[in-house]
Design an enzyme around this catalytic site. Structure first.
Site, PDB file in Angstrom:
ATOM      1  N   SER A 180      -8.507   2.223   4.622  1.00 12.42           N
ATOM      2  CA  SER A 180      -8.686   2.258   3.159  1.00 12.42           C
ATOM      3  C   SER A 180      -9.265   0.944   2.643  1.00 12.42           C
ATOM      4  O   SER A 180     -10.047   0.942   1.679  1.00 12.42           O
ATOM      5  CB  SER A 180      -7.375   2.603   2.456  1.00 12.42           C
ATOM      6  OG  SER A 180      -6.466   1.524   2.484  1.00 12.42           O
ATOM      7  N   HIS A 212      -3.617  -9.215   4.090  1.00 12.75           N
ATOM      8  CA  HIS A 212      -2.218  -9.054   4.504  1.00 12.75           C
ATOM      9  C   HIS A 212      -1.402  -8.572   3.301  1.00 12.75           C
ATOM     10  O   HIS A 212      -1.554  -9.105   2.200  1.00 12.75           O
ATOM     11  CB  HIS A 212      -1.674 -10.386   5.022  1.00 12.75           C
ATOM     12  CG  HIS A 212      -0.258 -10.292   5.504  1.00 12.75           C
ATOM     13  ND1 HIS A 212       0.060  -9.733   6.729  1.00 12.75           N
ATOM     14  CD2 HIS A 212       0.910 -10.651   4.938  1.00 12.75           C
ATOM     15  CE1 HIS A 212       1.368  -9.756   6.887  1.00 12.75           C
ATOM     16  NE2 HIS A 212       1.911 -10.307   5.811  1.00 12.75           N
ATOM     17  N   GLU A 224      -4.850  -4.688  -2.930  1.00 15.58           N
ATOM     18  CA  GLU A 224      -5.653  -5.056  -1.754  1.00 15.58           C
ATOM     19  C   GLU A 224      -7.096  -4.618  -1.958  1.00 15.58           C
ATOM     20  O   GLU A 224      -8.045  -5.352  -1.650  1.00 15.58           O
ATOM     21  CB  GLU A 224      -5.092  -4.391  -0.486  1.00 15.58           C
ATOM     22  CG  GLU A 224      -3.708  -4.857  -0.096  1.00 15.58           C
ATOM     23  CD  GLU A 224      -3.244  -4.243   1.218  1.00 15.58           C
ATOM     24  OE1 GLU A 224      -4.066  -4.091   2.148  1.00 15.58           O
ATOM     25  OE2 GLU A 224      -2.049  -3.895   1.313  1.00 15.58           O
TER      26      GLU A 224
HETATM   27  C1  GAR Z   1      -3.118  -2.728   4.847  1.00 14.72           C
HETATM   28  O1  GAR Z   1      -2.018  -2.630   3.996  1.00 14.72           O
HETATM   29  C2  GAR Z   1      -3.281  -4.147   5.344  1.00 14.72           C
HETATM   30  O2  GAR Z   1      -2.964  -5.109   4.377  1.00 14.72           O
HETATM   31  C3  GAR Z   1      -2.296  -4.170   6.481  1.00 14.72           C
HETATM   32  O3  GAR Z   1      -2.451  -2.925   7.111  1.00 14.72           O
HETATM   33  C4  GAR Z   1      -2.886  -1.968   6.151  1.00 14.72           C
HETATM   34  C5  GAR Z   1      -4.159  -1.330   6.650  1.00 14.72           C
HETATM   35  O4  GAR Z   1      -4.505  -0.240   5.845  1.00 14.72           O
HETATM   36  N1  GAR Z   1      -2.577  -5.245   7.367  1.00 14.72           N
HETATM   37  C6  GAR Z   1      -1.625  -5.919   8.006  1.00 14.72           C
HETATM   38  O5  GAR Z   1      -0.458  -5.631   7.922  1.00 14.72           O
HETATM   39  C7  GAR Z   1      -2.121  -7.068   8.850  1.00 14.72           C
HETATM   40  N2  GAR Z   1      -1.029  -7.902   9.207  1.00 14.72           N
HETATM   41  P1  GAR Z   1      -5.979   0.335   5.857  1.00 14.72           P
HETATM   42  O6  GAR Z   1      -6.297   0.674   7.315  1.00 14.72           O
HETATM   43  O7  GAR Z   1      -5.903   1.555   5.025  1.00 14.72           O
HETATM   44  O8  GAR Z   1      -6.892  -0.700   5.295  1.00 14.72           O
END
Ligand code: GAR
Ligand code: 4DW
Length: 217
Positions: free
Chosen positions: A15, A111, A176
């Site tokens: 995402s 993060h 994010e």
């Molecule tokens: C997001 O919330 C990101 O911040 C987190 O994983 C998710 C990925 O979602 N990252 C971490 O925890 C890194 N330590 P996405 O694949 O939908 O972007």
């Protein structure tokens, strides 16, 4: 001036990758996504990239005995695409010191906490267990330590008394998707300087100040 060439590393849903894809599709956005690399063959983010016409590469870490060999393959894909900035977007493999040093100041991560609070995994569980009333997210340059490095942008969200890790994660994720494209834009505009391991944003008059306007509650 040409757009900054960006590579995105993912492991899953994608995402945040989608937020970058959407930003890059807006007129005048100063960065271009050249390649999306996943260490997980089934990552849903790969389909998002393909739909947007972005080259995809799978480097399945399970096929490599050595982290160095895995990373050499990732580096080959990044170099082949002419990548100038690497964005980790839900990329869940620890990168070696040598990889991090090679991409120093050209490698960023998002993060889902207000770093330096709550590093590592199960971040929202950690936040709820600590009883914080405010959480948020952080875009930072990657250093050798995990979830460590100069902070580019942060956004805050309230923690509700009724929150579960899932409801808090969803509220943070909205932010994010705002601050990751913002951070990439600032870098692509050439406005980011790292001074004594703190990020400064260059203003029109050449002065440099910390980023001020990302907080939300
Ligand atoms: C997001 O919330 C990101 O911040 C987190 O994983 C998710 C990925 O979602 N990252 C971490 O925890 C890194 N330590 P996405 O694949 O939908 O972007
Ligand atoms: C992160 C940090 C550690 C692991 C997974 C994700 C968050 C962001 C990040 C990814 N790669 C990084 C960072 C970082 O902040 N700093 C560096 N590299 N140097 C993690 O420990 N993952 C382990 C297991 C993953 C799995 O089971 O899939 C691992 O051994 O890679």
């Amino acid at each position: 001036m040409g757009a900054l060439t960006v590579g995105v590393l993912i492991s899953g849903r994608g995402s945040n990758l989608q937020a970058l894809i959407d930003a890059a599709a807006t007129p005048g956005y100063p960065a271009r996504l050249a390649v999306v690399i996943s260490n997980v063959p089934s990552a849903a983010g790969l389909a998002r990239a393909a739909k947007a016409g972005i080259a995809t590469v799978v480097v399945d870490h399970k096929k490599f005995q050595m982290r160095e060999a895995f990373e050499a393959e990732v580096n080959r894909a990044l170099d082949d695409a002419g990548v100038e900035l690497v964005c980790l977007a839900g990329f869940m493999r620890l990168l070696s010191d040598s990889f991090v040093r090679h991409w120093r100041d050209r490698l960023i991560n998002i993060h889902p906490s207000l770093l330096p609070a709550f590093r590592g995994l199960h971040v929202h569980e950690q936040a709820l267990a600590a009883g914080v009333r405010i959480s948020g997210c952080t875009v930072h340059y990657v250093r050798e330590g995990v979830d460590d490095g100069p902070i580019l942008a942060q956004a805050a969200v309230p923690v509700a008394p009724t929150d579960t890790p899932e409801t808090l994660a969803a509220r943070v994720l909205v932010q994010e998707h705002r601050i990751y494209p913002l951070a990439v834009r600032l870098i692509a505009e050439g406005r980011v300087r790292i001074v004594e391991e703190k990020v400064m944003i260059e203003e029109e008059d050449g002065s440099a100040v910390p980023l001020f306007n990302t907080a939300t509650l």
